[in-house]
Write an enzyme that holds these catalytic residues in place. Structure first.
Site, PDB file in Angstrom:
ATOM      1  N   TYR A   1       0.826  -1.205   0.000  1.00  0.00           N
ATOM      2  CA  TYR A   1       0.000   0.000   0.000  1.00  0.00           C
ATOM      3  C   TYR A   1       0.864   1.261   0.000  1.00  0.00           C
ATOM      4  CZ  TYR A   1      -4.927  -1.353   0.301  1.00  0.00           C
ATOM      5  OH  TYR A   1      -6.191  -1.788  -0.002  1.00  0.00           O
TER       6      TYR A   1
ATOM      7  N   SER B   1     -14.240 -14.492  -1.380  1.00  0.00           N
ATOM      8  CA  SER B   1     -14.995 -13.242  -1.535  1.00  0.00           C
ATOM      9  C   SER B   1     -15.052 -12.528  -0.200  1.00  0.00           C
ATOM     10  CB  SER B   1     -16.416 -13.528  -2.025  1.00  0.00           C
ATOM     11  OG  SER B   1     -17.259 -12.401  -1.849  1.00  0.00           O
TER      12      SER B   1
END
Length: 529
Positions: free
Chosen positions: A189, A280
């Protein structure tokens, strides 16, 4: 991937397991770039709606629901913009989805004045509060190759004081990092969004859709696919696949779907293509109500399928690393629909933030509550006299400050009571909650992608030896890009389609803003604030 001579693309079928953004993007790339006829493409979704985590549902009478909100960044998200520049908007088919987003963000630029609050007072979040030791730890992290980090946790890399800085609170509540998450993902990130480091506290680099992401992005994309003949098989939960090994590799030959009518078998030709969203973030979600707390589920269809096919195929990754500890991967959100807008108006006045400006985190909250008041309307069918806002908490198992129970056990009403305490308006209860509905959503796997991992725990988009199977989404390995973003899913889809069809096209590279001298200089200055 083993190379074979395949029939022309018009004589091949494509099967997508899961109806999230990765599958929709993959179907679009097959049609747009691969020239596959839409009628050859089949999307299997267990629910009655596509979009996955990019959801948005409801109406003013029954209340609205968004389990989460996706934020965007124009200097990054290369594949996402490549896709949505070519998808017409629903409002005006002469303008793309990207065009509408551009116009909206020009009219509603993000600039958070009150990113952090404590006991009713605004905290200067721009003062990151990093010490020399903190800066050294960040620099050491950036200089350490990712493979050497292994499954190191954030709390193992940084000392406890780092996790109490303004910088960490801003960082953690924008990106949803927890102290026990992977420090390797923090490293990614920081490289990916280093250009935003100096202005994280104002969120100036955050771009948004006009409405929720379902109305603004999923619906136009779905319509575009349907217009080209792509079939959506709703109520089809793919539970298993026949994957046959041979000297030339592994080939999917059959899908098994559970439907209301029983088990259906879908034959797959060796030249056909199969794209699986393995895992998911919103699988297993449970929805509560104003007077009902959501349940906690500990599994979901996508995880069970991934575990099933990975059992005999180790190159398909290790789903248990991400799916077997919901205590560490869950958090809870809530959507509030207000016909009586007094609470909405109070939040705007109390935080001194106009709707659409950003995200406010309440540091005194045991749950670490945050609220997002989007520009109104946030739904395409939302009347002018109805308001909607969204919130979430990173520590739902802690006891509240006002409601003496964990958020995970709270009804929507109790969550609003706790929020009102931090908004210093609990004395106006219960009238503030008249004609207000709060819908909580418990998501057991919402941050599973941040779990500490080792190389190989996420499979390659196209695993070695795979003849017709590719993985999509947040759990398919893509070097240098970051999970928990729409971009990661769209990039996986583009990568899979281009490789499986051997297209003479390049996937846009991850932009290396961290190499720009100006970005480096601004970041260093910000680290000393």
């Amino acid at each position: 991937m083993t190379i074979h001579q395949h029939p022309h693309v018009t004589d091949r079928d494509a099967h997508f397991v899961g109806g999230g953004i990765a599958s929709l993007a993959g179907a679009a790339f097959l049609v747009r770039d691969g020239n596959m006829p839409g009628e050859n493409i089949h999307v299997y979704e267990k629910l009655d709606v596509v979009g996955g985590a990019m959801d948005g549902a409801g109406d003013p009478d029954e209340a609205y629901l968004i389990r989460g909100g996706r934020m965007f960044n124009y200097p990054a998200y290369e594949c996402t913009w490549d896709l949505f520049e070519s998808i017409p908007s629903l409002e005006d088919d002469s303008r793309s989805v990207k065009d509408v987003m551009d116009e909206f963000n020009e009219a509603h630029p993000s600039y958070a004045k009150t990113r952090l609050m404590h006991e009713g007072e605004r905290i200067d979040a721009g003062e990151y509060g990093l010490t020399s030791q903190h800066r050294q730890s960040i620099a050491r992290l950036l200089l350490t190759p990712e493979p050497r980090l292994g499954d190191t946790r954030i709390e193992e890399w940084f000392d406890e004081s780092f996790l109490e800085t303004n910088f960490w609170y801003v960082w953690a509540t924008i990106f949803a990092f927890q102290p026990w998450h992977s420090v390797a993902e923090v490293r990614r990130y920081m490289y990916r969004f280093l250009h935003e480091f100096p202005r994280l506290h104002t969120m100036e680099g955050i771009d948004r859709t006009k409405y929720n992401q379902y109305d603004s992005m999923i619906l136009p994309l779905r319509r575009w696919l349907e217009d080209r003949g792509v079939s959506f098989e709703y109520g089809h939960e793919v539970t298993d696949m026949d994957i046959v090994p041979s000297r030339t590799g592994r080939t999917v030959e059959r899908l098994y779907c559970e439907t209301d009518s029983g088990t259906e078998t879908v034959p797959v030709e060796p030249s056909d293509l199969v794209f699986v969203t393995n895992g998911s973030m919103t699988d297993g979600s449970s929805i509560g109500g104003m007077d009902e707390a959501p349940e906690l589920n500990e599994t979901g269809a996508s995880w069970e399928l991934w575990k099933s096919i990975a059992e005999d195929n180790p190159q398909f990754g290790n789903p248990s690393v991400f799916a077997d500890n919901v205590t560490e991967t869950k958090w809870e959100s809530f959507t509030v629909t207000l016909h009586n807008t007094d609470l909405f108006d109070h939040i705007v006045d109390f935080t001194n933030e106009e709707p659409g400006n950003g995200l406010v985190t309440y540091l005194g909250s045991n749950w670490l509550l945050s609220t997002v008041v989007a520009a109104q309307p946030h739904f395409a069918n939302q009347p002018d006299d109805v308001k909607v806002f969204w919130g979430y908490a990173l520590f739902p198992d802690r006891e509240g400050n006002y409601v003496e129970k964990p958020m995970s056990e709270c009804t929507g009403r109790e969550i609003l009571q706790e929020l009102c305490y931090h908004l210093q308006c609990e004395d106006r209860l219960p009238e503030l909650l008249d004609d207000v509905t709060c819908i909580p959503a418990m998501m057991p796997f919402i941050t599973a992608h941040f779990q500490p991992r080792e190389p190989g725990d996420r499979p390659e988009v196209v695993p070695d030896g795979s003849n017709n199977l590719a993985f999509l989404g947040q759990y398919a390995e893509q070097p240098r890009d970051v999970v928990f973003t729409v971009e990661y899913s769209v990039r996986s889809a583009m990568t899979a389609v281009y490789e499986m069809l051997d297209l003479d096209r390049e996937v846009p590279p991850v932009t290396k803003h961290y190499r720009e001298p100006g970005v480096i200089a601004d970041t260093v200055r910000a680290a000393y604030r």
